[in-house]
Design a protein around this motif. Structure first.
Motif, PDB file in Angstrom:
ATOM      1  N   LEU A  92       0.827  -1.215   0.000  1.00  0.00           N
ATOM      2  CA  LEU A  92       0.000   0.000   0.000  1.00  0.00           C
ATOM      3  C   LEU A  92       0.858   1.261   0.000  1.00  0.00           C
ATOM      4  N   ARG A  93       2.002   1.208   0.677  1.00  0.00           N
ATOM      5  CA  ARG A  93       2.898   2.356   0.704  1.00  0.00           C
ATOM      6  C   ARG A  93       3.389   2.691  -0.703  1.00  0.00           C
ATOM      7  N   ASN A  94       3.582   1.651  -1.535  1.00  0.00           N
ATOM      8  CA  ASN A  94       4.104   1.838  -2.888  1.00  0.00           C
ATOM      9  C   ASN A  94       3.013   1.791  -3.953  1.00  0.00           C
ATOM     10  N   ALA A  95       1.766   1.635  -3.545  1.00  0.00           N
ATOM     11  CA  ALA A  95       0.668   1.467  -4.502  1.00  0.00           C
ATOM     12  C   ALA A  95       0.421   2.735  -5.315  1.00  0.00           C
ATOM     13  N   ARG A  96      -0.040   2.515  -6.532  1.00  0.00           N
ATOM     14  CA  ARG A  96      -0.447   3.622  -7.397  1.00  0.00           C
ATOM     15  C   ARG A  96      -1.971   3.658  -7.363  1.00  0.00           C
ATOM     16  N   GLN A  97      -2.528   4.753  -6.864  1.00  0.00           N
ATOM     17  CA  GLN A  97      -3.987   4.899  -6.783  1.00  0.00           C
ATOM     18  C   GLN A  97      -4.482   5.648  -8.011  1.00  0.00           C
ATOM     19  N   ILE A  98      -5.479   5.051  -8.667  1.00  0.00           N
ATOM     20  CA  ILE A  98      -6.076   5.686  -9.837  1.00  0.00           C
ATOM     21  C   ILE A  98      -7.590   5.503  -9.778  1.00  0.00           C
ATOM     22  N   LEU A  99      -8.289   6.175 -10.653  1.00  0.00           N
ATOM     23  CA  LEU A  99      -9.744   6.011 -10.719  1.00  0.00           C
ATOM     24  C   LEU A  99     -10.078   4.609 -11.177  1.00  0.00           C
ATOM     25  N   ASN A 100     -11.176   4.060 -10.656  1.00  0.00           N
ATOM     26  CA  ASN A 100     -11.591   2.707 -10.997  1.00  0.00           C
ATOM     27  C   ASN A 100     -11.688   2.512 -12.506  1.00  0.00           C
ATOM     28  N   LYS A 101     -12.229   3.500 -13.205  1.00  0.00           N
ATOM     29  CA  LYS A 101     -12.407   3.381 -14.661  1.00  0.00           C
ATOM     30  C   LYS A 101     -11.072   3.352 -15.411  1.00  0.00           C
ATOM     31  N   ASP A 102      -9.992   3.767 -14.759  1.00  0.00           N
ATOM     32  CA  ASP A 102      -8.677   3.807 -15.396  1.00  0.00           C
ATOM     33  C   ASP A 102      -7.807   2.593 -15.079  1.00  0.00           C
ATOM     34  N   ILE A 103      -8.309   1.667 -14.279  1.00  0.00           N
ATOM     35  CA  ILE A 103      -7.529   0.475 -13.943  1.00  0.00           C
ATOM     36  C   ILE A 103      -7.381  -0.377 -15.208  1.00  0.00           C
ATOM     37  N   PRO A 104      -6.153  -0.742 -15.556  1.00  0.00           N
ATOM     38  CA  PRO A 104      -5.944  -1.565 -16.755  1.00  0.00           C
ATOM     39  C   PRO A 104      -6.727  -2.882 -16.686  1.00  0.00           C
ATOM     40  N   ALA A 105      -7.132  -3.382 -17.843  1.00  0.00           N
ATOM     41  CA  ALA A 105      -7.964  -4.587 -17.912  1.00  0.00           C
ATOM     42  C   ALA A 105      -7.268  -5.834 -17.374  1.00  0.00           C
ATOM     43  N   ASP A 106      -5.929  -5.843 -17.320  1.00  0.00           N
ATOM     44  CA  ASP A 106      -5.211  -7.039 -16.850  1.00  0.00           C
ATOM     45  C   ASP A 106      -4.811  -6.958 -15.382  1.00  0.00           C
ATOM     46  N   VAL A 107      -5.407  -6.008 -14.630  1.00  0.00           N
ATOM     47  CA  VAL A 107      -5.108  -5.852 -13.201  1.00  0.00           C
ATOM     48  C   VAL A 107      -6.271  -6.419 -12.380  1.00  0.00           C
ATOM     49  N   VAL A 108      -5.943  -7.188 -11.345  1.00  0.00           N
ATOM     50  CA  VAL A 108      -6.950  -7.799 -10.480  1.00  0.00           C
ATOM     51  C   VAL A 108      -7.599  -6.721  -9.610  1.00  0.00           C
ATOM     52  N   THR A 109      -8.922  -6.653  -9.676  1.00  0.00           N
ATOM     53  CA  THR A 109      -9.712  -5.762  -8.845  1.00  0.00           C
ATOM     54  C   THR A 109     -11.093  -6.398  -8.680  1.00  0.00           C
ATOM     55  N   VAL A 110     -12.036  -5.669  -8.106  1.00  0.00           N
ATOM     56  CA  VAL A 110     -13.397  -6.187  -7.966  1.00  0.00           C
ATOM     57  C   VAL A 110     -13.978  -6.430  -9.365  1.00  0.00           C
ATOM     58  N   ASN A 111     -14.778  -7.477  -9.487  1.00  0.00           N
ATOM     59  CA  ASN A 111     -15.430  -7.849 -10.743  1.00  0.00           C
ATOM     60  C   ASN A 111     -14.443  -8.233 -11.836  1.00  0.00           C
ATOM     61  N   THR A 112     -13.421  -8.998 -11.433  1.00  0.00           N
ATOM     62  CA  THR A 112     -12.517  -9.599 -12.403  1.00  0.00           C
ATOM     63  C   THR A 112     -12.494 -11.100 -12.177  1.00  0.00           C
ATOM     64  N   LYS A 113     -12.315 -11.824 -13.270  1.00  0.00           N
ATOM     65  CA  LYS A 113     -12.146 -13.277 -13.226  1.00  0.00           C
ATOM     66  C   LYS A 113     -10.651 -13.529 -13.332  1.00  0.00           C
ATOM     67  N   VAL A 114     -10.123 -14.328 -12.407  1.00  0.00           N
ATOM     68  CA  VAL A 114      -8.677 -14.524 -12.318  1.00  0.00           C
ATOM     69  C   VAL A 114      -8.357 -16.016 -12.317  1.00  0.00           C
ATOM     70  N   ARG A 115      -7.441 -16.398 -13.219  1.00  0.00           N
ATOM     71  CA  ARG A 115      -6.913 -17.774 -13.200  1.00  0.00           C
ATOM     72  C   ARG A 115      -5.522 -17.669 -12.600  1.00  0.00           C
ATOM     73  N   VAL A 116      -5.311 -18.406 -11.520  1.00  0.00           N
ATOM     74  CA  VAL A 116      -4.061 -18.313 -10.765  1.00  0.00           C
ATOM     75  C   VAL A 116      -3.462 -19.707 -10.608  1.00  0.00           C
ATOM     76  N   LYS A 117      -2.137 -19.760 -10.610  1.00  0.00           N
ATOM     77  CA  LYS A 117      -1.428 -21.033 -10.460  1.00  0.00           C
ATOM     78  C   LYS A 117      -0.593 -20.991  -9.199  1.00  0.00           C
ATOM     79  N   GLU A 118      -0.741 -22.024  -8.367  1.00  0.00           N
ATOM     80  CA  GLU A 118       0.104 -22.176  -7.180  1.00  0.00           C
ATOM     81  C   GLU A 118       1.383 -22.830  -7.696  1.00  0.00           C
ATOM     82  N   LEU A 119       2.520 -22.149  -7.559  1.00  0.00           N
ATOM     83  CA  LEU A 119       3.733 -22.549  -8.270  1.00  0.00           C
ATOM     84  C   LEU A 119       4.351 -23.847  -7.772  1.00  0.00           C
ATOM     85  N   GLU A 120       4.269 -24.146  -6.500  1.00  0.00           N
ATOM     86  CA  GLU A 120       4.884 -25.376  -5.987  1.00  0.00           C
ATOM     87  C   GLU A 120       4.153 -26.621  -6.473  1.00  0.00           C
ATOM     88  N   SER A 121       2.828 -26.614  -6.401  1.00  0.00           N
ATOM     89  CA  SER A 121       2.041 -27.790  -6.787  1.00  0.00           C
ATOM     90  C   SER A 121       1.661 -27.785  -8.265  1.00  0.00           C
TER      91      SER A 121
END
Length: 125
Positions: free
Chosen positions: A36-65
């Motif tokens: 949070l100290r280093n976060a860049r705050q922008i308007l919700n409408k300006d958040i890039p489409a590939d950034v995780v936020t509310v109302n996003t579908k995310v496919r994530v991989k647990e790297l060890e398994s």
């Protein structure tokens, strides 16, 4: 080197409040405070489409398994596990918010610190 996360002001405030309520492990609290100290705050409408936020579908991989999971990140009041709709304030939600597709991150889960890679992010609205 610290990756700067991208957040809307509303999500930034929600995460600050989450820290104040002491809902995180010490490891995650320290990590989130630094993010949070280093976060860049922008308007919700300006958040890039590939950034995780509310109302996003995310496919994530647990790297060890190598295990993959897909989640829909929603506001806390709309979280429903049976549809894989998870709260932005869930452990994995807080871990991923603000990161973009391709990012790798570490977060303490109930079973210990895990490393994840965000494989795909899709904006839902």
């Amino acid at each position: 080197m610290t990756t700067s996360i991208v957040l809307s002001t509303g999500i930034f405030d929600l995460l600050k409040d989450h820290i104040r309520r002491r809902k995180l492990s010490k490891f995650n609290q320290v990590k989130l405070e630094l993010e949070l100290r280093n976060a860049r705050q922008i308007l919700n409408k300006d958040i890039p489409a590939d950034v995780v936020t509310v109302n996003t579908k995310v496919r994530v991989k647990e790297l060890e398994s190598g295990e993959e999971a897909t989640y829909v990140i929603v506001p806390p009041a709309k979280a429903r596990n049976k549809h894989n709709n998870i709260s932005i304030l869930s452990a994995i939600g807080v871990a991923m918010v603000g990161y973009s597709q391709g990012s790798e991150l570490s977060w303490e889960m109930p079973e210990g610190v895990k490393k994840f890679r965000i494989e795909e992010v899709t904006r839902l609205n």
